[in-house]
Scaffold this active site. Structure first.
Site, PDB file in Angstrom:
ATOM      1  N   ARG A 190       0.826  -1.221   0.000  1.00 26.32           N
ATOM      2  CA  ARG A 190       0.000   0.000   0.000  1.00 26.32           C
ATOM      3  C   ARG A 190       0.856   1.265   0.000  1.00 26.32           C
ATOM      4  O   ARG A 190       0.451   2.300   0.536  1.00 26.32           O
ATOM      5  CB  ARG A 190      -0.950   0.042   1.202  1.00 26.32           C
ATOM      6  CG  ARG A 190      -1.712  -1.248   1.448  1.00 26.32           C
ATOM      7  CD  ARG A 190      -2.522  -1.677   0.271  1.00 26.32           C
ATOM      8  NE  ARG A 190      -3.240  -2.922   0.501  1.00 26.32           N
ATOM      9  CZ  ARG A 190      -3.983  -3.522  -0.426  1.00 26.32           C
ATOM     10  NH1 ARG A 190      -4.075  -3.012  -1.640  1.00 26.32           N
ATOM     11  NH2 ARG A 190      -4.615  -4.636  -0.175  1.00 26.32           N
ATOM     12  N   LYS A 212       0.991  -8.789  14.001  1.00 27.87           N
ATOM     13  CA  LYS A 212      -0.274  -9.086  13.316  1.00 27.87           C
ATOM     14  C   LYS A 212      -0.412 -10.597  13.381  1.00 27.87           C
ATOM     15  O   LYS A 212       0.372 -11.316  12.752  1.00 27.87           O
ATOM     16  CB  LYS A 212      -0.215  -8.602  11.873  1.00 27.87           C
ATOM     17  CG  LYS A 212      -1.410  -9.025  11.007  1.00 27.87           C
ATOM     18  CD  LYS A 212      -1.326  -8.399   9.610  1.00 27.87           C
ATOM     19  CE  LYS A 212      -2.461  -8.839   8.706  1.00 27.87           C
ATOM     20  NZ  LYS A 212      -2.424  -8.170   7.383  1.00 27.87           N
ATOM     21  N   GLU A 219      -5.705 -12.344   8.173  1.00 25.06           N
ATOM     22  CA  GLU A 219      -5.368 -12.378   6.744  1.00 25.06           C
ATOM     23  C   GLU A 219      -4.237 -13.360   6.456  1.00 25.06           C
ATOM     24  O   GLU A 219      -3.279 -13.046   5.750  1.00 25.06           O
ATOM     25  CB  GLU A 219      -5.011 -10.977   6.250  1.00 25.06           C
ATOM     26  CG  GLU A 219      -6.158  -9.994   6.431  1.00 25.06           C
ATOM     27  CD  GLU A 219      -5.919  -8.609   5.835  1.00 25.06           C
ATOM     28  OE1 GLU A 219      -4.756  -8.179   5.800  1.00 25.06           O
ATOM     29  OE2 GLU A 219      -6.908  -7.979   5.422  1.00 25.06           O
ATOM     30  N   ARG A 264     -18.639  -8.469   9.708  1.00 32.65           N
ATOM     31  CA  ARG A 264     -17.199  -8.273   9.925  1.00 32.65           C
ATOM     32  C   ARG A 264     -16.908  -7.156  10.935  1.00 32.65           C
ATOM     33  O   ARG A 264     -15.929  -7.221  11.685  1.00 32.65           O
ATOM     34  CB  ARG A 264     -16.514  -7.949   8.585  1.00 32.65           C
ATOM     35  CG  ARG A 264     -15.057  -7.585   8.755  1.00 32.65           C
ATOM     36  CD  ARG A 264     -14.346  -7.438   7.427  1.00 32.65           C
ATOM     37  NE  ARG A 264     -13.096  -6.695   7.609  1.00 32.65           N
ATOM     38  CZ  ARG A 264     -12.291  -6.330   6.639  1.00 32.65           C
ATOM     39  NH1 ARG A 264     -12.585  -6.642   5.389  1.00 32.65           N
ATOM     40  NH2 ARG A 264     -11.187  -5.664   6.873  1.00 32.65           N
ATOM     41  N   LYS A 299      -7.266  -0.319  14.849  1.00 31.49           N
ATOM     42  CA  LYS A 299      -7.530   0.642  13.776  1.00 31.49           C
ATOM     43  C   LYS A 299      -8.672   1.562  14.200  1.00 31.49           C
ATOM     44  O   LYS A 299      -9.561   1.136  14.942  1.00 31.49           O
ATOM     45  CB  LYS A 299      -7.902  -0.081  12.484  1.00 31.49           C
ATOM     46  CG  LYS A 299      -6.728  -0.814  11.848  1.00 31.49           C
ATOM     47  CD  LYS A 299      -7.074  -1.361  10.470  1.00 31.49           C
ATOM     48  CE  LYS A 299      -5.869  -2.112   9.910  1.00 31.49           C
ATOM     49  NZ  LYS A 299      -6.083  -2.609   8.538  1.00 31.49           N
ATOM     50  N   ASP A 346     -11.816  -1.063   8.055  1.00 28.77           N
ATOM     51  CA  ASP A 346     -10.457  -0.956   7.531  1.00 28.77           C
ATOM     52  C   ASP A 346     -10.174   0.399   6.887  1.00 28.77           C
ATOM     53  O   ASP A 346     -10.203   0.504   5.660  1.00 28.77           O
ATOM     54  CB  ASP A 346     -10.235  -2.077   6.498  1.00 28.77           C
ATOM     55  CG  ASP A 346      -8.769  -2.239   6.139  1.00 28.77           C
ATOM     56  OD1 ASP A 346      -7.928  -1.610   6.810  1.00 28.77           O
ATOM     57  OD2 ASP A 346      -8.469  -2.984   5.194  1.00 28.77           O
ATOM     58  N   GLU A 365      -4.380   4.225   1.031  1.00 28.23           N
ATOM     59  CA  GLU A 365      -4.872   2.983   0.419  1.00 28.23           C
ATOM     60  C   GLU A 365      -6.304   3.139  -0.078  1.00 28.23           C
ATOM     61  O   GLU A 365      -6.645   2.665  -1.165  1.00 28.23           O
ATOM     62  CB  GLU A 365      -4.800   1.841   1.451  1.00 28.23           C
ATOM     63  CG  GLU A 365      -5.438   0.556   0.963  1.00 28.23           C
ATOM     64  CD  GLU A 365      -5.394  -0.585   1.992  1.00 28.23           C
ATOM     65  OE1 GLU A 365      -4.846  -0.394   3.085  1.00 28.23           O
ATOM     66  OE2 GLU A 365      -5.909  -1.669   1.667  1.00 28.23           O
TER      67      GLU A 365
HETATM   68  O1  GCW Z   1      -5.976  -2.553   5.011  1.00 32.11           O
HETATM   69  C1  GCW Z   1      -5.636  -3.883   4.883  1.00 32.11           C
HETATM   70  C2  GCW Z   1      -4.702  -3.877   3.742  1.00 32.11           C
HETATM   71  C3  GCW Z   1      -3.587  -4.889   3.848  1.00 32.11           C
HETATM   72  C4  GCW Z   1      -2.947  -4.750   5.220  1.00 32.11           C
HETATM   73  C5  GCW Z   1      -3.998  -5.037   6.274  1.00 32.11           C
HETATM   74  C6  GCW Z   1      -3.475  -4.847   7.681  1.00 32.11           C
HETATM   75  C7  GCW Z   1      -0.657  -5.046   5.850  1.00 32.11           C
HETATM   76  O2  GCW Z   1      -5.439  -4.042   2.564  1.00 32.11           O
HETATM   77  O3  GCW Z   1      -2.684  -4.614   2.820  1.00 32.11           O
HETATM   78  O4  GCW Z   1      -1.834  -5.605   5.369  1.00 32.11           O
HETATM   79  O5  GCW Z   1      -5.076  -4.158   6.125  1.00 32.11           O
HETATM   80  O6  GCW Z   1      -3.695  -3.778   8.224  1.00 32.11           O
HETATM   81  O7  GCW Z   1      -2.872  -5.749   8.220  1.00 32.11           O
END
Ligand code: GCW
Length: 725
Positions: free
Chosen positions: A136, A278, A282, A326, A350, A355, A383
């Site tokens: 990103r 993390k 994902e 989600r 966050k 997101d 992003e």
């Molecule tokens: O916003 C999403 C992004 C991913 C990112 C993830 C995260 C680093 O699309 O690219 O990965 O969040 O925050 O872990």
């Protein structure tokens, strides 16, 4: 001979200054980055090279120790400035503050002020891969890792092979020390005191001795500027690079491995800050893979770091589908763990529950874990805000979040609130509480090796704004815009024409975020982005077999009846995760703030809503309101262009031309967004555009066919965009 050399040196300095003034590499700073290894010497050098007036006195004052680290005072009496602090880094911050006052035209003849940070750790997260790409990132390649991308295998779509990302083939290359020093200086100048140089999608390799040696070199450059080094780690490292069969946090050998690794790191970097993790998100490994909780995973690392005063920043960005919504998942996974984390663990959350969207409700996790340390994570890199093509000043978004979290969640994420609670608990003085608490704030950086650092000069304002808000989270967004624009675009220009142009730039900045919300996703809509790279609209995206919550239709829930995600008590009940009073406000579509309406409610197309569009408060149907917001977003993009035109001839010509070009792309994209979203939603509403909304210039079928084919490491070029739409 000596004289010639001096002339030559002066000339080349002048040359460097003139050239760099045009490419943005100077950022908001003057002069060059001192290469001294003593913090005090850096402070003195900065003042010597830029302060105009009687030389300031720098005084270490141990009696200020009760204030949070880095605090300082400035007194100017009869034109003679004195900066005091308990630490050298505080004196350095004081020096930068003093220079900023002078350079922004503040009155510096008679002043007395004390500054102390809102958060103790003010940290940038870099999503930089060891191969030099930046997830990103839209400003070139990494300034920390410089391996050649050409070594990477790519698939037919040009995407880098995952294997190569996690396990880069070649050895680390030494980054440019000079660039790192400039980076450290830029951060120190706005009070940022920490950084994580590697991606949260972390390569286990970063913990190999070979890479740690490189990290040590970075840390040595950063230290004199008060910048602490942290690393993002991969939870499966003991298996991948340690040869163990498990990474189970309760396994003795795993614990031993981490203890030894941490010891090795501190031997190289005695002031190392700790780990950012993390986990189980994902596809990243984590404690859940071994039947353990996030708390068990985080605590294992925290124990290893504790003897060295290191900390763990454990991310709450998780969304394994434990609930059909989600937006609820992180809360469901983390809230029950409140009280189980050790005191050197801080949960990094966050700002919103999904997101980094242009507008989100704040994450209900803030304030929901009173026994746990929490910190916010913002995203500076754009992003979801048009990458480095769109001009978006993000401080208004961040101050909106801070206000909500403080006023609604009463969340102790900053010192001020901690101080208040400690006063109530009669545990000693306000200042003591501040010093003993782990408070932090973070943001995902937009820095790369492009000459302007951030992809364009205007994007630098967000790096600047993050630093200023992390230092003082009460600062108004417009004040930060004013400071930044004066320092970066209008330094030394105080004529009437420049003052007008400055006002135009500030107007552009202050309207930019809301403009983006309007032309991308108004009224609480979210995640209508193109698949993967997230540039441009794709509400119609359809990837057979993909996770439903990676699809825009999951979020918009458009149907014949209406639009929006029902998260009220009649739907997913995400509203129930918020404090009761606020939950009630959100739960009723009549009282839910209009700008979060479709975030929390599925609203019939014909329902009358009251909303604000620009400066107008209007009552009309949802469909009309939606059309008017998209139109307004496009109008605002055009207005931003006009604001910028007023700067012609008054700011650096290259910067002017570059931003002018980007605003053209932005306006063209705003049209794309308006048409793409409205034409698509119209297939459900079956209603015409209101008369005062411009007809679409695109054809929906053609828009559906657009595939940019870019990776997650790049911003589309104008040529590419012009060729597809
Ligand atoms: O916003 C999403 C992004 C991913 C990112 C993830 C995260 C680093 O699309 O690219 O990965 O969040 O925050 O872990």
């Amino acid at each position: 001979m000596k004289k010639h050399l001096t002339i030559l040196a002066v000339l080349s300095l002048l040359f460097v200054c003139t050239v760099s003034a045009h490419d943005g590499s100077q950022l908001w700073l003057q002069g060059s980055a001192p290469s001294a290894t003593s913090t005090l010497e850096i402070a003195n050098t900065e003042l010597n090279q830029s302060w105009k007036g009687t030389a300031p006195v720098l005084k270490l004052n141990k009696s200020m120790k009760a204030l949070p680290d880095g605090s300082f005072s400035i007194t100017i009496q009869a034109g003679m400035p004195t900066i005091q602090s308990a630490s050298e880094v505080g004196l350095l911050y004081g020096a930068y503050h003093l220079l900023r006052l002078q350079q922004t035209g503040a009155n510096v003849s008679d002043t007395s002020l004390v500054e102390q940070p809102s958060y103790n750790i003010r940290i940038l997260n870099h999503w930089d891969n060891l191969n030099g790409t930046i997830e990103r990132g839209y400003a070139g390649r990494s300034i920390f890792w410089r391996n050649s991308a050409d070594q990477m295998r790519r698939n037919a779509d040009g995407e880098v092979n995952e294997e190569d990302l996690l396990h880069p083939k070649d050895a680390p290359e030494i980054p440019s020390i000079d660039r790192l020093r400039q980076y450290a200086r830029a951060n120190a100048s706005i009070g940022i005191n920490a950084y994580v140089p590697d991606n949260v999608n972390a390569s286990p390799k970063v913990l190999t001795t070979e890479y740690l040696q490189e990290v040590k070199k970075m840390a040595d450059v950063m230290r004199p500027y008060g910048m602490k080094t942290y690393l993002a780690i991969n939870f499966a490292s003991p298996m991948v690079i340690g040869g163990l069969e498990t990474a189970d946090p309760l396994d003795k050998n795993v614990q031993k491995w981490w203890n030894a690794k941490v010891k090795e790191i501190y031997k190289l970097i005695p002031d190392f800050g700790g780990f950012l993790v993390k986990a189980n998100s994902e596809g990243q490994p984590g404690p859940n893979d071994f039947g353990r909780t996030h708390a068990e995973g985080a605590n294992m690392l925290a124990k290893a770091l504790k003897p060295f005063k290191g900390i763990v920043m454990w991310r709450a960005f998780v969304y394994s589908p434990s609930d059909p919504d989600r937006a609820k998942q992180a809360y469901l996974e983390f809230q029950p763990l409140d009280g189980q984390f050790l005191d050197n663990v801080i949960i990094q959350i966050k700002n919103g529950p999904i997101d980094f969207q242009p507008r989100e409700a704040y994450s209900a996790l803030f304030g929901a874990m009173p026994q746990t340390r929490e910190m916010a994570e913002w995203q500076i890199t754009q992003e979801y805000l048009g990458h480095s093509n769109h001009i978006a000043y993000l401080a208004p978004m961040w101050t909106e979040f801070l206000q909500q979290v403080k006023e609604i969640a009463h969340c102790p994420i900053n010192n001020q609130l901690l101080a208040m609670s400690s006063q109530q608990s009669a545990q000693g003085s306000k200042l003591k509480a501040q010093n003993s608490k782990l408070t932090a704030i973070s943001a995902v950086s937009n820095v790369g090796n492009s000459p302007s650092w951030c992809g364009n000069v205007m994007a630098q304002s967000n790096w600047y704004a993050f630093g200023r808000l992390a230092w003082n989270d009460e600062l108004p967004a417009c004040q930060i815009a004013d400071e930044w624009a004066r320092l970066t675009l209008f330094l030394g220009r105080d004529d009437a024409a420049s003052a007008k142009a400055l006002a135009s730039v500030k107007s552009l900045m202050m309207r930019s975020r809301e403009a983006i919300v309007d032309y991308m996703m108004p009224l609480g809509l979210h995640h209508q982005f193109a698949w993967g790279h997230h540039y441009g609209p794709e509400p119609y995206c359809d990837i057979p077999g993909a996770r439903p919550d990676w699809m825009p239709s999951y979020y918009a829930k458009a149907d014949r009846e209406g639009l929006g995600f029902n998260r009220s008590s009649t739907g997913s009940n995400a509203t129930g995760q918020y404090p009761a009073d606020y939950a009630r406000v959100l739960d009723d579509p009549e009282t839910c703030p209009y700008d979060l309406l479709l975030w929390f409610h599925h609203v019939p197309w014909g329902k009358t809503i009251q909303h604000r569009c620009g400066s107008k408060v209007i009552r009309e149907s949802l469909w009309e309101a939606l059309c008017h917001h998209y139109q307004h977003g496009l109008d605002e993009a055009r207005a931003m262009q006009r604001d910028w035109e007023r700067c012609q001839g008054l700011i650096d010509a290259d910067t002017f031309a570059d931003i002018q070009r980007r605003l053209r792309i932005q306006t063209r994209d705003a049209q794309w967004w308006k048409d793409g979203c409205l034409l698509y939603f119209q297939t459900f509403s079956a209603l015409p555009f209101p008369d005062d909304v411009e007809p679409a210039v695109h054809d929906l079928d053609k828009l559906r066919a657009i595939k940019l084919g870019i990776t997650n490491y790049e911003c589309p070029s104008q040529e590419l965009l012009d060729s597809v739409r």
